[in-house]
Write a protein that holds these residues in place. Structure first.
Motif, PDB file in Angstrom:
ATOM      1  N   THR A 241       0.838  -1.184   0.000  1.00  0.00           N
ATOM      2  CA  THR A 241       0.000   0.000   0.000  1.00  0.00           C
ATOM      3  C   THR A 241       0.884   1.248   0.000  1.00  0.00           C
ATOM      4  O   THR A 241       1.861   1.316   0.728  1.00  0.00           O
ATOM      5  CB  THR A 241      -0.920   0.013   1.238  1.00  0.00           C
ATOM      6  N   MET A 242       0.534   2.204  -0.826  1.00  0.00           N
ATOM      7  CA  MET A 242       1.355   3.407  -0.925  1.00  0.00           C
ATOM      8  C   MET A 242       0.458   4.627  -1.049  1.00  0.00           C
ATOM      9  O   MET A 242      -0.545   4.611  -1.747  1.00  0.00           O
ATOM     10  CB  MET A 242       2.283   3.318  -2.140  1.00  0.00           C
ATOM     11  N   GLU A 243       0.814   5.685  -0.380  1.00  0.00           N
ATOM     12  CA  GLU A 243       0.086   6.931  -0.490  1.00  0.00           C
ATOM     13  C   GLU A 243       0.870   7.900  -1.369  1.00  0.00           C
ATOM     14  O   GLU A 243       2.094   7.840  -1.436  1.00  0.00           O
ATOM     15  CB  GLU A 243      -0.137   7.558   0.894  1.00  0.00           C
ATOM     16  N   TYR A 244       0.155   8.787  -2.027  1.00  0.00           N
ATOM     17  CA  TYR A 244       0.815   9.820  -2.823  1.00  0.00           C
ATOM     18  C   TYR A 244       1.213  10.952  -1.894  1.00  0.00           C
ATOM     19  O   TYR A 244       0.460  11.905  -1.694  1.00  0.00           O
ATOM     20  CB  TYR A 244      -0.125  10.321  -3.915  1.00  0.00           C
ATOM     21  N   VAL A 245       2.375  10.837  -1.317  1.00  0.00           N
ATOM     22  CA  VAL A 245       2.834  11.834  -0.344  1.00  0.00           C
ATOM     23  C   VAL A 245       4.177  12.382  -0.798  1.00  0.00           C
ATOM     24  O   VAL A 245       5.110  11.623  -1.063  1.00  0.00           O
ATOM     25  CB  VAL A 245       2.963  11.217   1.069  1.00  0.00           C
ATOM     26  N   PHE A 246       4.263  13.710  -0.904  1.00  0.00           N
ATOM     27  CA  PHE A 246       5.530  14.344  -1.204  1.00  0.00           C
ATOM     28  C   PHE A 246       6.317  14.508   0.089  1.00  0.00           C
ATOM     29  O   PHE A 246       5.733  14.647   1.170  1.00  0.00           O
ATOM     30  CB  PHE A 246       5.298  15.720  -1.843  1.00  0.00           C
ATOM     31  N   PRO A 247       7.635  14.477   0.009  1.00  0.00           N
ATOM     32  CA  PRO A 247       8.438  14.663   1.229  1.00  0.00           C
ATOM     33  C   PRO A 247       8.198  16.051   1.811  1.00  0.00           C
ATOM     34  O   PRO A 247       7.888  16.999   1.075  1.00  0.00           O
ATOM     35  CB  PRO A 247       9.883  14.500   0.728  1.00  0.00           C
ATOM     36  N   PRO A 248       8.317  16.196   3.121  1.00  0.00           N
ATOM     37  CA  PRO A 248       8.098  17.517   3.729  1.00  0.00           C
ATOM     38  C   PRO A 248       9.120  18.527   3.231  1.00  0.00           C
ATOM     39  O   PRO A 248      10.274  18.189   2.954  1.00  0.00           O
ATOM     40  CB  PRO A 248       8.255  17.239   5.227  1.00  0.00           C
ATOM     41  N   ARG A 249       8.689  19.762   3.113  1.00  0.00           N
ATOM     42  CA  ARG A 249       9.592  20.827   2.692  1.00  0.00           C
ATOM     43  C   ARG A 249      10.567  21.156   3.813  1.00  0.00           C
ATOM     44  O   ARG A 249      10.322  20.883   4.980  1.00  0.00           O
ATOM     45  CB  ARG A 249       8.805  22.079   2.304  1.00  0.00           C
ATOM     46  N   GLY A 250      11.698  21.752   3.434  1.00  0.00           N
ATOM     47  CA  GLY A 250      12.717  22.111   4.405  1.00  0.00           C
ATOM     48  C   GLY A 250      12.177  23.053   5.469  1.00  0.00           C
ATOM     49  O   GLY A 250      11.389  23.966   5.170  1.00  0.00           O
ATOM     50  N   ALA A 251      12.611  22.827   6.687  1.00  0.00           N
ATOM     51  CA  ALA A 251      12.107  23.646   7.800  1.00  0.00           C
ATOM     52  C   ALA A 251      12.716  25.038   7.818  1.00  0.00           C
ATOM     53  O   ALA A 251      12.052  26.020   8.153  1.00  0.00           O
ATOM     54  CB  ALA A 251      12.383  22.934   9.130  1.00  0.00           C
ATOM     55  N   GLY A 252      13.990  25.141   7.444  1.00  0.00           N
ATOM     56  CA  GLY A 252      14.682  26.417   7.531  1.00  0.00           C
ATOM     57  C   GLY A 252      14.567  27.233   6.256  1.00  0.00           C
ATOM     58  O   GLY A 252      14.124  26.741   5.214  1.00  0.00           O
ATOM     59  N   PRO A 253      14.987  28.507   6.310  1.00  0.00           N
ATOM     60  CA  PRO A 253      14.963  29.355   5.118  1.00  0.00           C
ATOM     61  C   PRO A 253      16.054  28.936   4.143  1.00  0.00           C
ATOM     62  O   PRO A 253      17.059  28.330   4.540  1.00  0.00           O
ATOM     63  CB  PRO A 253      15.232  30.754   5.679  1.00  0.00           C
ATOM     64  N   PRO A 254      15.890  29.232   2.841  1.00  0.00           N
ATOM     65  CA  PRO A 254      16.932  28.897   1.871  1.00  0.00           C
ATOM     66  C   PRO A 254      18.195  29.709   2.112  1.00  0.00           C
ATOM     67  O   PRO A 254      18.181  30.734   2.813  1.00  0.00           O
ATOM     68  CB  PRO A 254      16.289  29.252   0.530  1.00  0.00           C
ATOM     69  N   GLY A 255      19.299  29.265   1.527  1.00  0.00           N
ATOM     70  CA  GLY A 255      20.592  29.906   1.735  1.00  0.00           C
ATOM     71  C   GLY A 255      20.856  31.020   0.746  1.00  0.00           C
ATOM     72  O   GLY A 255      19.924  31.695   0.267  1.00  0.00           O
TER      73      GLY A 255
END
Length: 494
Positions: A241-255
């Motif tokens: 069984t698999m869900e269509y889930v994208f990985p969580p976005r980065g917590a910190g601000p970009p560099g």
């Protein structure tokens, strides 16, 4: 609907692998029969047997009540099978008309009737909704979407009773997919059967009648209704069984800013990409998205200005871009990214060969070790880095292209349709890899024809229409309908 085709117990072995192990398929006249399965499940091998490219080792094929065994593609066409492959089998040096009627040319007394062929080509292209494609144009000069149309025209030029379509919508824009579905509807009303292969499960529900699912060279479901729940189909394809889930976005601000472009392909196309940030480009095929990536990479001469790590790029060219720390996964992997006769190892290490050299000699052991590591990390199958890459499925070839840029010190990745032709299980793995690279501080500029993919994976979204940037904003502030409205209407929402 009467049964048109029956394939029973189809077995096909290649050296070291049993590609098909007793596959069954039943297709009725006038239906759209969807064939699902992960990359490597055996779909391509099965349709190549039907198309006369391969001969089965065991099993039977019955067409219109008669046993058949196509010995070659020409015989399959005469029997009534036409195939539109995912990797198009067009001849770039020939014209559109010559490609459409290749093998059944319009000729009289041994001479080609070019005018007659051009008129016939225009007729079939108009039926497909693309009268703007000129029959005298050399196919190699056409964009990917137009080549797909020519391939469809080639299939329709035969009096086929069954047409196989392998990922036909992969290179098409949203409105072109609707036109494709219209054509399929017209064909099935005439009693023509369509075997439709796609990884886009929403298309299956929209266009399909029944579904057959393959897994590891075996049939795991036959004749399911097209409205079978997504979770059930994914479970059949993957065995889990698999869900269509994208990985969580980065917590910190970009560099810091990695890339900044100004008026790149025309007035107003200006944006930046920061370290650790994924920027997505959304737009129709032909809107200029791929051209933006090519200009940044130096494969196309930019009209504007490109700054990399704060410095203007005065020299251009892919070699210079690679030395600076860029990597490109192009839209057409077979013609633009892969050495098809070389091994998986050679293709993975192609962009980083100096790192494996010592005193002018390649360290083959270290090269193989790195290829082994990346083959395992990305789940490339079969897990044999010395295998010729042309023997891998399309999705596994795409993984190898991405693996190439996991070597060395990359600061910016340019990904053009990175999941085209990749099954749902492999997509989740690729999403995780792309996000992991961003979390390591690499900037990513992503092009995808699938709006949900852009919104789910990117931090920031740029909407492009006809070479112009019409909207820029956080991915979390947009939804699919808003993006499609902007793309189709040509103006940003207030």
């Amino acid at each position: 609907m009467a049964e048109l085709l029956r394939m029973r117990g189809i077995v096909k072995e290649f050296p070291g692998v049993r590609a098909l192990d007793g596959v069954d398929l039943e297709v009725r006249a006038g239906e759209v029969h969807c064939l699902l399965g992960q990359n490597g499940a055996g779909k391509s091998t099965l349709i190549k047997i039907l198309a006369g490219v391969h001969r089965p080792d065991q099993g039977e094929i019955v067409f219109q009540g008669e046993p058949i065994s196509p010995a070659n593609p020409h015989q399959a066409l005469r029997l009534g099978f036409a195939t539109i492959y995912q990797e198009l089998d067009l001849v770039d040096g020939l014209s559109v008309a010559e490609n459409i009627f290749l093998g059944h040319e319009h000729a009289r007394f041994g001479f080609t009737r070019r005018g007659h062929a051009a008129r016939a080509a225009t007729e079939v292209l108009s039926k497909l909704g693309h009268p703007e494609i000129r029959p005298t144009t050399e196919v190699g000069r056409l964009p990917a979407a137009a080549k797909q149309v020519v391939s469809m025209a080639r299939a329709l030029s035969h009096d086929a009773r069954l047409i196989v379509m392998d990922e036909p919508s992969a290179a098409l824009a949203h409105d072109e997919v609707a036109n494709l579905f219209r054509i399929i509807g017209e064909l099935t009303e005439q009693g023509v059967a369509v075997v439709y292969i796609s990884h886009r499960l929403e298309e299956i529900r929209e266009i399909g009648d029944r579904v057959t699912v393959l897994k590891d060279g075996r049939t795991v479901a036959v004749g399911l209704p097209a409205d079978t729940p997504t979770g059930e189909l994914v479970s059949l394809m993957t065995g889990r069984t698999m869900e269509y889930v994208f990985p969580p976005r980065g917590a910190g601000p970009p560099g810091e800013e990695v890339l900044r472009v100004e008026d790149l392909t025309g007035p107003g196309v200006s944006f930046s990409v920061r370290a650790g940030e994924i920027v997505g480009l959304a737009g129709l095929v032909g809107s200029g998205r791929s051209e933006i990536l090519q200009a940044v990479y130096g494969a196309r001469r930019p009209h504007g200005r490109v700054h990399f790590e704060g410095r203007p790029l005065r020299r251009s060219g892919p070699q210079h871009a690679v030395r600076l720390g860029m990597g490109l996964a192009p839209e057409e992997r077979k013609s633009q990214a892969l050495l098809l006769d070389q091994s998986v190892t050679a293709n993975i290490t192609l962009g980083s060969l100096p790192e494996f050299a010592r005193f002018g000699w390649l360290d083959r052991a270290r090269e193989r070790a790195e290829a082994d590591r990346l083959t395992d990390a990305l789940g490339i199958r079969p897990a044999d880095p010395e295998r010729p890459i042309k023997t891998l499925s399309g999705g596994n070839q795409q993984k190898a292209v991405l693996a190439r840029w996991l070597l060395g010190s990359r600061k910016l990745l340019l990904l053009d349709e990175p999941t085209r032709g990749v099954d749902v299980g492999a997509r989740a793995e690729l999403y995780a890899v792309i996000r992991q690279l961003a979390d390591q501080g690499i900037g990513v500029l992503l092009v995808s024809s699938e709006v949900p993919e852009v919104l789910g994976l990117a931090d920031r979204v740029l909407v492009i229409r006809e070479g112009e940037l019409i909207h820029e904003g956080a991915a979390t502030d947009l939804d699919e309908h808003a993006v499609l409205d902007m793309i189709m209407e040509g103006s940003a929402r207030a």
